[in-house]
Design a protein around this motif. Structure first.
Motif, mmCIF file in Angstrom:
data_model
loop_
_atom_site.group_PDB
_atom_site.id
_atom_site.type_symbol
_atom_site.label_atom_id
_atom_site.label_comp_id
_atom_site.label_asym_id
_atom_site.label_seq_id
_atom_site.Cartn_x
_atom_site.Cartn_y
_atom_site.Cartn_z
ATOM 1 N N TYR A 40 0.852 -1.185 0.000
ATOM 2 C CA TYR A 40 0.000 0.000 0.000
ATOM 3 C C TYR A 40 0.891 1.240 0.000
ATOM 4 O O TYR A 40 1.792 1.369 0.828
ATOM 5 N N TYR A 73 0.715 5.438 -0.019
ATOM 6 C CA TYR A 73 -0.110 6.620 0.189
ATOM 7 C C TYR A 73 0.698 7.871 -0.124
ATOM 8 O O TYR A 73 1.866 7.989 0.254
ATOM 9 N N SER A 90 0.558 -3.062 5.088
ATOM 10 C CA SER A 90 -0.757 -2.981 5.720
ATOM 11 C C SER A 90 -1.416 -1.651 5.381
ATOM 12 O O SER A 90 -0.823 -0.582 5.580
ATOM 13 N N ASN A 91 -2.637 -1.715 4.907
ATOM 14 C CA ASN A 91 -3.378 -0.502 4.580
ATOM 15 C C ASN A 91 -3.606 0.344 5.828
ATOM 16 O O ASN A 91 -3.447 1.567 5.796
ATOM 17 N N LYS A 92 -3.961 -0.283 6.949
ATOM 18 C CA LYS A 92 -4.221 0.446 8.189
ATOM 19 C C LYS A 92 -2.982 1.188 8.678
ATOM 20 O O LYS A 92 -3.069 2.329 9.109
ATOM 21 N N ARG A 135 -2.169 4.236 6.319
ATOM 22 C CA ARG A 135 -3.129 5.328 6.516
ATOM 23 C C ARG A 135 -2.937 6.002 7.876
ATOM 24 O O ARG A 135 -3.036 7.221 7.996
ATOM 25 N N ARG A 188 -4.399 6.975 -2.348
ATOM 26 C CA ARG A 188 -3.800 5.638 -2.263
ATOM 27 C C ARG A 188 -3.435 5.200 -3.668
ATOM 28 O O ARG A 188 -4.284 5.096 -4.547
#
Length: 94
Positions: A2, A4, A62-64, A67, A92
């Motif tokens: 991921y 961002y 990890s996306n969490k 973010r 994203r």
């Protein structure tokens, strides 16, 4: 994976010279790089006294986590520095 991207434009209230602006911008960039392990750069408005345009990128499996890092950076900038955010874009990429 991921990725961002955060672009943020803001006005610095305590910047009366380029030296004042650079002090604030350098502090934000150094914090992001050293404490959050984010790639960071000033991307435009380099010679405008009280305006800054910064870009940040983070990558994680990890996306969490990715973010949360971006959100933590935004919260830190808003709570610590005498600025007004004009625009922020979170994207994203992957």
């Amino acid at each position: 994976m991921y990725v961002y991207l955060l672009e943020i434009n803001f006005i610095i209230y305590d910047a009366f010279s380029l030296k004042d602006k650079r002090r604030t911008v350098r502090s934000i960039l150094d914090y992001a790089r050293k404490n959050l392990n984010i790639s960071a750069a000033e991307i435009s408005d380099l010679d405008i006294l009280n305006k800054a345009h910064l870009g940040f990128v983070t990558i994680s499996n990890s996306n969490k986590v990715a973010r949360k890092i971006i959100d933590d950076l935004i919260n830190r900038i808003e709570s610590t520095y005498p600025i007004e955010i004009l625009e922020k874009n979170i994207e994203r990429l992957a």
